[in-house]
Design a protein around this motif. Sequence first.
Motif, short mmCIF file in Angstrom:
data_model
loop_
_atom_site.label_atom_id
_atom_site.label_comp_id
_atom_site.label_asym_id
_atom_site.label_seq_id
_atom_site.Cartn_x
_atom_site.Cartn_y
_atom_site.Cartn_z
N GLN A 15 0.83 -1.20 0.00
CA GLN A 15 0.00 0.00 0.00
C GLN A 15 0.87 1.26 0.00
O GLN A 15 0.60 2.20 -0.75
CB GLN A 15 -0.92 0.00 1.22
N THR A 16 1.89 1.27 0.84
CA THR A 16 2.78 2.43 0.92
C THR A 16 3.55 2.63 -0.38
O THR A 16 3.66 3.75 -0.89
CB THR A 16 3.77 2.26 2.09
N SER A 17 4.07 1.54 -0.95
CA SER A 17 4.87 1.63 -2.18
C SER A 17 4.03 2.11 -3.35
O SER A 17 4.45 2.99 -4.11
CB SER A 17 5.50 0.27 -2.50
N ILE A 18 2.83 1.52 -3.50
CA ILE A 18 1.96 1.91 -4.61
C ILE A 18 1.51 3.36 -4.46
O ILE A 18 1.52 4.14 -5.44
CB ILE A 18 0.74 0.98 -4.68
N GLY A 19 1.14 3.75 -3.25
CA GLY A 19 0.72 5.13 -3.02
C GLY A 19 1.83 6.13 -3.27
O GLY A 19 1.61 7.18 -3.89
N LEU A 20 3.03 5.82 -2.80
CA LEU A 20 4.16 6.73 -3.00
C LEU A 20 4.53 6.81 -4.48
O LEU A 20 4.95 7.87 -4.96
CB LEU A 20 5.37 6.26 -2.19
N LEU A 21 4.37 5.72 -5.20
CA LEU A 21 4.66 5.73 -6.64
C LEU A 21 3.74 6.69 -7.38
O LEU A 21 4.19 7.52 -8.19
CB LEU A 21 4.51 4.31 -7.20
N LEU A 26 2.97 12.39 -9.66
CA LEU A 26 2.30 13.68 -9.74
C LEU A 26 3.21 14.82 -9.28
O LEU A 26 3.20 15.91 -9.87
CB LEU A 26 1.02 13.66 -8.90
N LEU A 27 3.99 14.59 -8.22
CA LEU A 27 4.95 15.61 -7.78
C LEU A 27 5.96 15.90 -8.88
O LEU A 27 6.31 17.06 -9.13
CB LEU A 27 5.65 15.15 -6.51
N TYR A 28 6.43 14.85 -9.52
CA TYR A 28 7.37 15.01 -10.64
C TYR A 28 6.72 15.82 -11.76
O TYR A 28 7.33 16.72 -12.34
CB TYR A 28 7.78 13.63 -11.13
N PHE A 29 5.46 15.53 -12.05
CA PHE A 29 4.74 16.24 -13.09
C PHE A 29 4.64 17.73 -12.79
O PHE A 29 4.93 18.59 -13.64
CB PHE A 29 3.35 15.63 -13.24
N PHE A 30 4.24 18.08 -11.56
CA PHE A 30 4.09 19.49 -11.19
C PHE A 30 5.44 20.21 -11.14
O PHE A 30 5.54 21.37 -11.56
CB PHE A 30 3.38 19.60 -9.84
N VAL A 51 -1.09 16.26 -2.87
CA VAL A 51 -0.19 15.16 -3.21
C VAL A 51 0.95 15.07 -2.19
O VAL A 51 1.34 13.97 -1.77
CB VAL A 51 0.36 15.36 -4.64
N TRP A 52 1.48 16.21 -1.79
CA TRP A 52 2.60 16.23 -0.85
C TRP A 52 2.19 15.68 0.52
O TRP A 52 2.89 14.82 1.08
CB TRP A 52 3.13 17.65 -0.71
N VAL A 53 1.08 16.15 1.06
CA VAL A 53 0.66 15.68 2.39
C VAL A 53 0.22 14.21 2.34
O VAL A 53 0.42 13.47 3.31
CB VAL A 53 -0.45 16.57 2.99
N ASN A 54 -0.36 13.77 1.23
CA ASN A 54 -0.71 12.36 1.09
C ASN A 54 0.53 11.48 1.11
O ASN A 54 0.52 10.37 1.66
CB ASN A 54 -1.50 12.13 -0.19
N SER A 275 -5.11 4.96 5.16
CA SER A 275 -4.11 5.22 4.11
C SER A 275 -4.64 4.91 2.71
O SER A 275 -3.89 5.06 1.74
CB SER A 275 -2.85 4.38 4.37
N CYS A 276 -5.88 4.48 2.61
CA CYS A 276 -6.43 4.13 1.30
C CYS A 276 -6.61 5.36 0.40
O CYS A 276 -6.27 5.33 -0.79
CB CYS A 276 -7.77 3.41 1.47
N PHE A 277 -7.16 6.44 0.97
CA PHE A 277 -7.35 7.64 0.14
C PHE A 277 -6.03 8.23 -0.35
O PHE A 277 -5.90 8.54 -1.54
CB PHE A 277 -8.14 8.70 0.90
N PRO A 278 -5.00 8.40 0.52
CA PRO A 278 -3.71 8.87 0.00
C PRO A 278 -3.12 7.96 -1.06
O PRO A 278 -2.36 8.41 -1.92
CB PRO A 278 -2.82 8.90 1.26
N THR A 279 -3.46 6.68 -1.01
CA THR A 279 -2.94 5.73 -2.00
C THR A 279 -3.65 5.87 -3.34
O THR A 279 -3.01 5.99 -4.40
CB THR A 279 -3.08 4.28 -1.49
N PHE A 280 -4.98 5.87 -3.33
CA PHE A 280 -5.75 5.81 -4.57
C PHE A 280 -6.03 7.18 -5.18
O PHE A 280 -6.34 7.27 -6.37
CB PHE A 280 -7.07 5.07 -4.33
N SER A 281 -5.95 8.25 -4.37
CA SER A 281 -6.29 9.58 -4.90
C SER A 281 -5.36 9.99 -6.03
O SER A 281 -5.79 10.63 -7.00
CB SER A 281 -6.23 10.61 -3.78
N SER A 282 -4.08 9.64 -5.93
CA SER A 282 -3.13 10.02 -6.98
C SER A 282 -3.49 9.37 -8.31
O SER A 282 -3.40 10.00 -9.37
CB SER A 282 -1.70 9.63 -6.57
N PHE A 283 -3.94 8.12 -8.26
CA PHE A 283 -4.29 7.42 -9.50
C PHE A 283 -5.61 7.94 -10.07
O PHE A 283 -5.82 7.91 -11.29
CB PHE A 283 -4.36 5.92 -9.24
#
Length: 307
Positions: A15-21, A26-30, A51-54, A275-283
């Motif tokens: 969960q942590t790895s997928i969310g951070l990926l 997105l951080l890289y994009f911005f 994205v940063w706080v997630n 931690s589900c929302f910080p993980t899936f929100s980026s996708f």
Amino acid sequence: MSSNTILLSIVFSLQTSIGLLGNSFLLYFFIIKFFVGHKLRPIDTILMQLVWVNSLVLLFKGIPETLANLGLKNFLDDNGCKTVFYIHKVCRGLSISMTCLLSGFQAITINPSSYRWANCKAKATKSIIPCSLLCWFLQLLLNIMVLGRIQGTRASKNSSKILSYGYCIVLGDTTMNPELFAIVVALPDVMCVGFMVSASGYMLLLLNRHHKRVKQIHMTSLSSRASPEIRATQSVLLLVTTFVCFYSLNFIFFTYMHFRKPRPWLVQCSAFLGSCFPTFSSFVLISRDTQVHRCHYGFKEQSTCDV
């Protein structure tokens, strides 16, 4: 180690790895978009903070949970526990606040063009930074009360109510009544969720009116492709829906744990849901944002990233 703890460590690490990926992309994009010189949208200021706080939520929750389930339960002292919990709580509160701010800003943006709403939109754009700073200040201040309830696992187990996370414990016998503490901590979150639901309902109403208007005048050439504002609104609605679903489940677990003595599996489920929302929100953002699709293959071409 039992098979359950190994399974939990794998679940939290994945969960942590997928969310951070997803959040790192997105951080890289911005960041690349900013340094290349492309103009950021007003909404991007909110999205960057979200994205940063997630990312920090995942780091300061997923890693300790993974280590604790691997058997490393005493790797944090009292100060370490206070630091980890404080940063996690602040970033979790900011994730809620930024999602709330995002829904409110988009509800104003999607309104029909008129002099009154144009003035309101201009004020909303200028208010993003002050509102963001206010959210940061309130979360930093509000979560200070959490520090007095957090101790390392070496703390005394004689307290009347203790919530154990494996690597740290939450004390229940503080000067503040546990029920009052739960209400004070949860009230700002509940207010934010209520505002998000109201803003989302308003946006759905506007989208429905727009759909009926387009259908009545038979503008098939325009309705075949949604405008950027409509797509952005749909993205925000999907993001808010994802948040409300995960938050509602997590809030039920959180409330139960503070009024009843929780079982270990309940604590683990609450941590996972948190931690589900910080993980899936980026996708959700990656899949819905057309700028990400257009800019992913050509940041150096100015015409590719024009809004």
